[in-house]
Design an enzyme around this catalytic site. Sequence first.
Site, PDB file in Angstrom:
ATOM      1  N   ASP A 152      -9.042 -27.949-162.915  1.00  0.00           N
ATOM      2  CA  ASP A 152      -8.564 -26.575-162.779  1.00  0.00           C
ATOM      3  C   ASP A 152      -7.538 -26.489-161.653  1.00  0.00           C
ATOM      4  O   ASP A 152      -7.648 -27.200-160.644  1.00  0.00           O
ATOM      5  CB  ASP A 152      -9.723 -25.633-162.451  1.00  0.00           C
ATOM      6  CG  ASP A 152     -10.467 -25.177-163.685  1.00  0.00           C
ATOM      7  OD1 ASP A 152      -9.902 -25.285-164.783  1.00  0.00           O
ATOM      8  OD2 ASP A 152     -11.618 -24.723-163.546  1.00  0.00           O
ATOM      9  N   MET A 153      -6.576 -25.594-161.816  1.00  0.00           N
ATOM     10  CA  MET A 153      -5.628 -25.347-160.740  1.00  0.00           C
ATOM     11  C   MET A 153      -6.133 -24.186-159.886  1.00  0.00           C
ATOM     12  O   MET A 153      -6.665 -23.206-160.408  1.00  0.00           O
ATOM     13  CB  MET A 153      -4.236 -25.036-161.306  1.00  0.00           C
ATOM     14  CG  MET A 153      -3.152 -24.964-160.243  1.00  0.00           C
ATOM     15  SD  MET A 153      -2.973 -26.486-159.274  1.00  0.00           S
ATOM     16  CE  MET A 153      -2.198 -27.573-160.480  1.00  0.00           C
ATOM     17  N   ARG A 202      -3.303 -27.770-169.835  1.00  0.00           N
ATOM     18  CA  ARG A 202      -3.767 -26.436-170.214  1.00  0.00           C
ATOM     19  C   ARG A 202      -2.935 -25.438-169.412  1.00  0.00           C
ATOM     20  O   ARG A 202      -2.917 -25.481-168.173  1.00  0.00           O
ATOM     21  CB  ARG A 202      -5.252 -26.245-169.900  1.00  0.00           C
ATOM     22  CG  ARG A 202      -5.754 -24.854-170.286  1.00  0.00           C
ATOM     23  CD  ARG A 202      -7.262 -24.750-170.287  1.00  0.00           C
ATOM     24  NE  ARG A 202      -7.816 -24.517-168.977  1.00  0.00           N
ATOM     25  CZ  ARG A 202      -8.575 -25.383-168.312  1.00  0.00           C
ATOM     26  NH1 ARG A 202      -8.837 -26.575-168.820  1.00  0.00           N
ATOM     27  NH2 ARG A 202      -9.065 -25.074-167.126  1.00  0.00           N
ATOM     28  N   LYS A 205      -1.794 -18.230-167.212  1.00  0.00           N
ATOM     29  CA  LYS A 205      -0.795 -17.381-166.553  1.00  0.00           C
ATOM     30  C   LYS A 205      -0.900 -17.476-165.038  1.00  0.00           C
ATOM     31  O   LYS A 205       0.115 -17.514-164.342  1.00  0.00           O
ATOM     32  CB  LYS A 205      -0.958 -15.927-167.014  1.00  0.00           C
ATOM     33  CG  LYS A 205      -0.578 -15.722-168.476  1.00  0.00           C
ATOM     34  CD  LYS A 205      -0.573 -14.248-168.853  1.00  0.00           C
ATOM     35  CE  LYS A 205      -0.170 -14.053-170.307  1.00  0.00           C
ATOM     36  NZ  LYS A 205      -0.085 -12.621-170.688  1.00  0.00           N
ATOM     37  N   GLY A 206      -2.115 -17.512-164.506  1.00  0.00           N
ATOM     38  CA  GLY A 206      -2.312 -17.582-163.059  1.00  0.00           C
ATOM     39  C   GLY A 206      -3.002 -16.347-162.536  1.00  0.00           C
ATOM     40  O   GLY A 206      -2.713 -15.238-162.982  1.00  0.00           O
ATOM     41  N   ALA A 207      -3.894 -16.529-161.559  1.00  0.00           N
ATOM     42  CA  ALA A 207      -4.722 -15.400-161.119  1.00  0.00           C
ATOM     43  C   ALA A 207      -5.024 -15.432-159.623  1.00  0.00           C
ATOM     44  O   ALA A 207      -6.123 -15.089-159.203  1.00  0.00           O
ATOM     45  CB  ALA A 207      -6.029 -15.381-161.910  1.00  0.00           C
ATOM     46  N   HIS A 250      -5.703 -14.981-173.343  1.00  0.00           N
ATOM     47  CA  HIS A 250      -6.264 -14.073-174.343  1.00  0.00           C
ATOM     48  C   HIS A 250      -5.189 -13.184-174.939  1.00  0.00           C
ATOM     49  O   HIS A 250      -5.489 -12.247-175.681  1.00  0.00           O
ATOM     50  CB  HIS A 250      -7.363 -13.216-173.708  1.00  0.00           C
ATOM     51  CG  HIS A 250      -8.440 -14.017-173.061  1.00  0.00           C
ATOM     52  ND1 HIS A 250      -8.474 -14.275-171.711  1.00  0.00           N
ATOM     53  CD2 HIS A 250      -9.512 -14.660-173.587  1.00  0.00           C
ATOM     54  CE1 HIS A 250      -9.521 -15.028-171.437  1.00  0.00           C
ATOM     55  NE2 HIS A 250     -10.170 -15.275-172.550  1.00  0.00           N
ATOM     56  N   ARG A 312     -10.675 -13.053-163.030  1.00  0.00           N
ATOM     57  CA  ARG A 312     -10.546 -12.829-164.468  1.00  0.00           C
ATOM     58  C   ARG A 312     -10.155 -11.370-164.740  1.00  0.00           C
ATOM     59  O   ARG A 312      -9.349 -11.088-165.621  1.00  0.00           O
ATOM     60  CB  ARG A 312     -11.857 -13.148-165.188  1.00  0.00           C
ATOM     61  CG  ARG A 312     -12.339 -14.570-165.070  1.00  0.00           C
ATOM     62  CD  ARG A 312     -11.445 -15.613-165.699  1.00  0.00           C
ATOM     63  NE  ARG A 312     -10.238 -15.913-164.985  1.00  0.00           N
ATOM     64  CZ  ARG A 312     -10.177 -16.661-163.870  1.00  0.00           C
ATOM     65  NH1 ARG A 312     -11.261 -17.172-163.354  1.00  0.00           N
ATOM     66  NH2 ARG A 312      -9.011 -16.901-163.307  1.00  0.00           N
TER      67      ARG A 312
END
Length: 331
Positions: A152-153, A202, A205-207, A250, A312
């Site tokens: 995971d980033m 994978r 978008k980034g969070a 999504h 999320r």
Amino acid sequence: MPLYERTCAFKTEVHWITLAPRMRRLLLWMAGNEWLRRHIPRLWLARRAVRRFMPGEDVEEALAAAEKFKSQATAVLYTHLGENVTRGEQIDRAAEHYEWLVEETHRRDIDGEISLKLTHLGMDFDPEAMRTYMDRLCAKASVNGGRTVWIDMESSDYTERTVAEYERLKQSYPNVGICLQAYLKRTYADVERLMPLAPRIRLVKGAYAESSEICYQKGREVDANYLALCVSMLSAKRNGQDLFLGLGTHDVRLIEQIADQADSVGLGKDAFDVEMLYGIRADQQRRLKDEGYAVRVLIAYGDYWYPWYMRRLAERPANVIFALRQMLPPW
């Protein structure tokens, strides 16, 4: 729909679009607030809301959910929630847990892979231990069905170190993948940098809360870069590049745009994976699968869910309304 209802719906959408950037900033601030992280998970209403996005905190609940998806011939991706550990015994427990999970998934014949943050294995304070455990985990996955271990980033503070670790691992283990973030301006260069390694990517978008110097701030800019990155990778794939692409989003409209671009260069809907969270847009997951897309469901579990959950919500602030509904009684 009558004109009055259409007008009200339009005004509501415009109002929400205006509020979304501020809501996103608030949610990201909440994700990083230590006091809230300690206290919010104790609230019954918060625990009720998060259950819509994860089957439970225990690994057996995650495996039970995976068994249900197995009966539907749907692949899964596990993530045991945790990050920025501060003690050696935490690293040991996390690594041992993931090794056990790889073996158990193989034993149950579940089409499942794992995804983890490198700070969950001690990148912050013991990078040598992190590298040792990542080697062991990739080796374990390779002899248990050749399953992919996904990295995971995290925030931009870790981007370069994460990409460098992926490069190191890929020299020895073909079954390792990396998550890249479309909102970072550097991501196109990272994709080009990784191409010689036959990467497994994978794209999300980034969070995280990032500065405008390194990160696109507007949703339409992030979407445009996401699409451009996918077009670039699919074009390379069409030209013979060994590459796996997973769409971690999504945003169904964006997924369908990417499918149209794939079709325009002679690739089918199986040229990439669609990867969505457990409990999010389940109807769309089923529809996309029925239409020929390769769908994989990400199953998160563990008690360290608060920062993950808030990020999320920040990815799509409209989910806040959805989350609030989960807190209400069924009636």
